[in-house]
Design an enzyme around this catalytic site. Structure first.
Site: not given
Ligand code: ARG
Length: 262
Positions: A74, A121, A211-214
């Site tokens: 993603h 993913d 968000q941003g850790d993905s």
């Molecule tokens: N979708 C998020 C990203 O793109 C990652 C979210 C991880 N969330 C969590 N609660 N661990 O950075």
């Protein structure tokens, strides 16, 4: 709102919706995401971040060889190589003289990937020039099945948000999170799929990716066990982080990693 542009529609929907849900919940005392401790790329020489051509960090990644970076599909779906720069060896995003910025020349996303909630993913980037100074992390194999057991102590790393809806971290952060059983994660998330995903976090919340850790790593026993994928808000009780189950993709990942430079 450039992060929406950078990381694509799905990321925006999953992550920003998650942020809204989280914002609606009364803030607990410590909704610090990556657990609040600084980490160094010296200690974790395989962790990298993905940035746009302007240097804006939008995801994390892991070096699987000198020219291959594992990240979340993603993060890079619908992007072309020139839109992604891999930054290695830089703890402080603002210190642009630290570490290396490497161009990407190929992007593979899992053929079955459609959105993070449906699994698969996973993506592999091919670098335009090898990174030799930064060590790769081995990926989990079927021999590492034991590491997916409940309560395995795992490490997460990233430059993502330090609170739900907050700003991303200037520095690389790390946290320890226990692996959550499939049964428990299934009850937290009806969409959880134990062949494609693994969850990690505390029942009480408080420590999590955001968000941003993905795209960044979930590590245990010196192996890449998971890839930060999705969640509901960040660090909420009974809402662990959801990671791509790397072991399930071993064969496909090795095919990509072993592919020589064209
Ligand atoms: N979708 C998020 C990203 O793109 C990652 C979210 C991880 N969330 C969590 N609660 N661990 O950075």
């Amino acid at each position: 709102m450039r992060d929406k542009l950078r990381v694509g529609r799905l990321l925006a929907v999953v992550c920003l919706l998650a942020g809204l849900v989280a914002a609606a919940v009364p803030a607990s005392a410590d909704v610090r995401i990556v657990g609040g401790t600084r980490a160094s790329t010296q200690q974790y020489p395989f962790v990298v971040y993905l940035a746009g051509p302007d240097g804006f960090q939008f995801c994390g990644g892991t070096l699987a060889s000198s020219i291959k970076v594992i990240t979340a599909a993603h993060c890079v779906k619908n992007q072309v190589p020139k839109d992604v720069i891999v930054v290695a060896g830089r703890d402080d995003k603002k210190n642009r003289s630290e570490g290396l910025e490497v161009a990407v020349k190929g992007i593979w996303t899992h053929t079955k990937y459609s959105d993070a909630l449906a699994g698969h993913d996973v993506a592999v980037l091919t670098l335009a020039t090898p990174i030799t100074a930064y060590k790769a992390l081995p990926i989990a194999t079927s021999n590492d099945d034991f590491a997916y057991a409940e309560n395995t102590d795992a490490t997460i790393l990233g430059w993502g948000r330090t609170s739900s809806g907050g700003s991303t971290s200037q520095y690389l952060l790390q946290a320890q999170v226990p692996v959550v059983s499939d049964e428990s994660c299934q009850s937290s998330f009806p969409k959880y799929n134990s062949s494609a995903m693994v969850c990690a976090g505390y029942p009480q919340g408080g420590i999590d990716g955001c968000q941003g850790d993905s795209g960044g790593p979930l590590i245990a026993h010196g192996r890449l066990l998971g890839i930060s994928s999705w969640g509901e808000g960040c660090a909420l009780p009974n809402k662990p982080g959801v990671y791509t189950r790397v072991m399930s993709y071993y064969t496909e990942l090795m095919q990509q990693i072993k592919k020589p430079m064209p």
